[in-house]
Design a protein around this motif. Structure first.
Motif, PDB file in Angstrom:
ATOM      1  N   GLU A 114     -12.177   3.283  -1.422  1.00  0.00           N
ATOM      2  CA  GLU A 114     -12.626   2.299  -2.404  1.00  0.00           C
ATOM      3  C   GLU A 114     -13.425   2.995  -3.510  1.00  0.00           C
ATOM      4  O   GLU A 114     -14.245   3.875  -3.222  1.00  0.00           O
ATOM      5  CB  GLU A 114     -13.499   1.237  -1.723  1.00  0.00           C
ATOM      6  N   SER A 132      -6.182  -2.376   1.686  1.00  0.00           N
ATOM      7  CA  SER A 132      -7.551  -2.665   2.104  1.00  0.00           C
ATOM      8  C   SER A 132      -8.218  -1.508   2.837  1.00  0.00           C
ATOM      9  O   SER A 132      -9.450  -1.499   2.988  1.00  0.00           O
ATOM     10  CB  SER A 132      -7.579  -3.909   2.997  1.00  0.00           C
ATOM     11  N   VAL A 133      -7.436  -0.527   3.306  1.00  0.00           N
ATOM     12  CA  VAL A 133      -8.016   0.593   4.048  1.00  0.00           C
ATOM     13  C   VAL A 133      -7.776   1.927   3.349  1.00  0.00           C
ATOM     14  O   VAL A 133      -7.789   2.985   3.976  1.00  0.00           O
ATOM     15  CB  VAL A 133      -7.484   0.632   5.503  1.00  0.00           C
ATOM     16  N   SER A 150      -5.282   4.050   8.353  1.00  0.00           N
ATOM     17  CA  SER A 150      -6.253   3.949   7.272  1.00  0.00           C
ATOM     18  C   SER A 150      -6.497   5.316   6.647  1.00  0.00           C
ATOM     19  O   SER A 150      -6.284   6.351   7.276  1.00  0.00           O
ATOM     20  CB  SER A 150      -7.577   3.370   7.791  1.00  0.00           C
ATOM     21  N   GLY A 185       0.810  -1.207   0.000  1.00  0.00           N
ATOM     22  CA  GLY A 185       0.000   0.000   0.000  1.00  0.00           C
ATOM     23  C   GLY A 185       0.844   1.258   0.000  1.00  0.00           C
ATOM     24  O   GLY A 185       1.801   1.385  -0.769  1.00  0.00           O
TER      25      GLY A 185
END
Length: 242
Positions: free
Chosen positions: A117, A113-114, A201, A97
């Motif tokens: 999106e 994933s954080v 995040s 990331g």
């Protein structure tokens, strides 16, 4: 973000420190040992804060060192869950990331994933994988690019806000070991893990690159104000409030 922690240790004062007042000699020794050091399950030590108690000094046989049992407080950097940190993007990769760096800490990770999106890792044609960046593609039927979405880039050197989610502690061996399958005579080149990392995040409004939310003019004004405040505090000494 900054907390006080109490620690006990045995300080070994060298003869060169004898002309100094005892408190100053102990402070110098403790700062030299603990400053910029990671203590497991404690955090990143910043500097000595205050003495709580000391014992009488005992001279070690054959060395001339004076051993003093001390209990003291340290200023430690350890962000709490939910805290908002500001950093600068220093690296991006497909698996890990986005990595953020602060002035004193460069192990602030935002896993894929954080991120907002939907986000995708983008590598331009003809460029190496290491030059890729993450892109948030926000749906917008009226987007000027005609693709049905707007693109927001997590570019390197962008100032970002991220929310702390968890800490990662790793036991670091005192020596590097050879990777699995290494042949005899091959040097130990296994990459060592960082002893302390923070995972954060960027999936809420206001997080991510500040340029997205402030705009170029407001961000430039904020940077200028911060620089002016830094110049104004340039004369604060060691006794200033942390």
């Amino acid at each position: 973000m900054y907390v006080l922690t109490t620690i006990s240790d045995t300080a070994a004062l060298p003869p060169s420190s004898f002309p100094l007042p005892t408190a100053r000699a102990l402070e110098n020794w403790l700062n030299a040992k603990y400053s910029d050091r990671i203590l497991p399950q404690v955090g990143l030590c910043v500097c000595f804060h205050s003495l709580i108690s000391t014992s009488e000094g005992l001279i070690a046989h054959g060395t001339g060192l004076v051993n003093v049992n001390v209990t003291f407080r340290l200023i430690v950097w350890r962000p709490f869950k939910g805290e908002i940190l500001q950093g600068t993007i220093i690296q991006s990769d497909r698996e890990g990331g986005v990595w953020l760096g602060m002035d004193f800490f460069e192990d602030l990770q935002v896993p894929p994933s954080v991120l907002f999106e939907p986000s995708a890792f983008n590598v331009e044609d003809g460029k190496d994988e290491s030059e890729g960046v993450w892109v948030w593609r926000s749906e917008n039927a009226d987007a000027e690019n005609g693709k049905g979405y707007d693109e927001y880039f997590f570019d390197r050197n962008e100032k970002c806000l991220a929310r702390v989610e968890m800490e990662v502690w790793n036991d670091v061996p005192p020596q590097m070991t050879k990777p699995a399958g290494a042949v005899d005579g091959e040097a130990a080149v296994e990459e060592r893990k960082q002893p302390y990392a923070v995972q954060a995040s960027m999936m809420h409004s206001g997080l991510g690159p500040k340029l997205w939310w402030l705009g170029e003019e407001e961000l430039a004004g904020e940077v200028q104000e911060a620089e002016e405040m830094g110049e104004g505090n340039a004369g604060v000494g060691a006794d200033g409030v942390v």
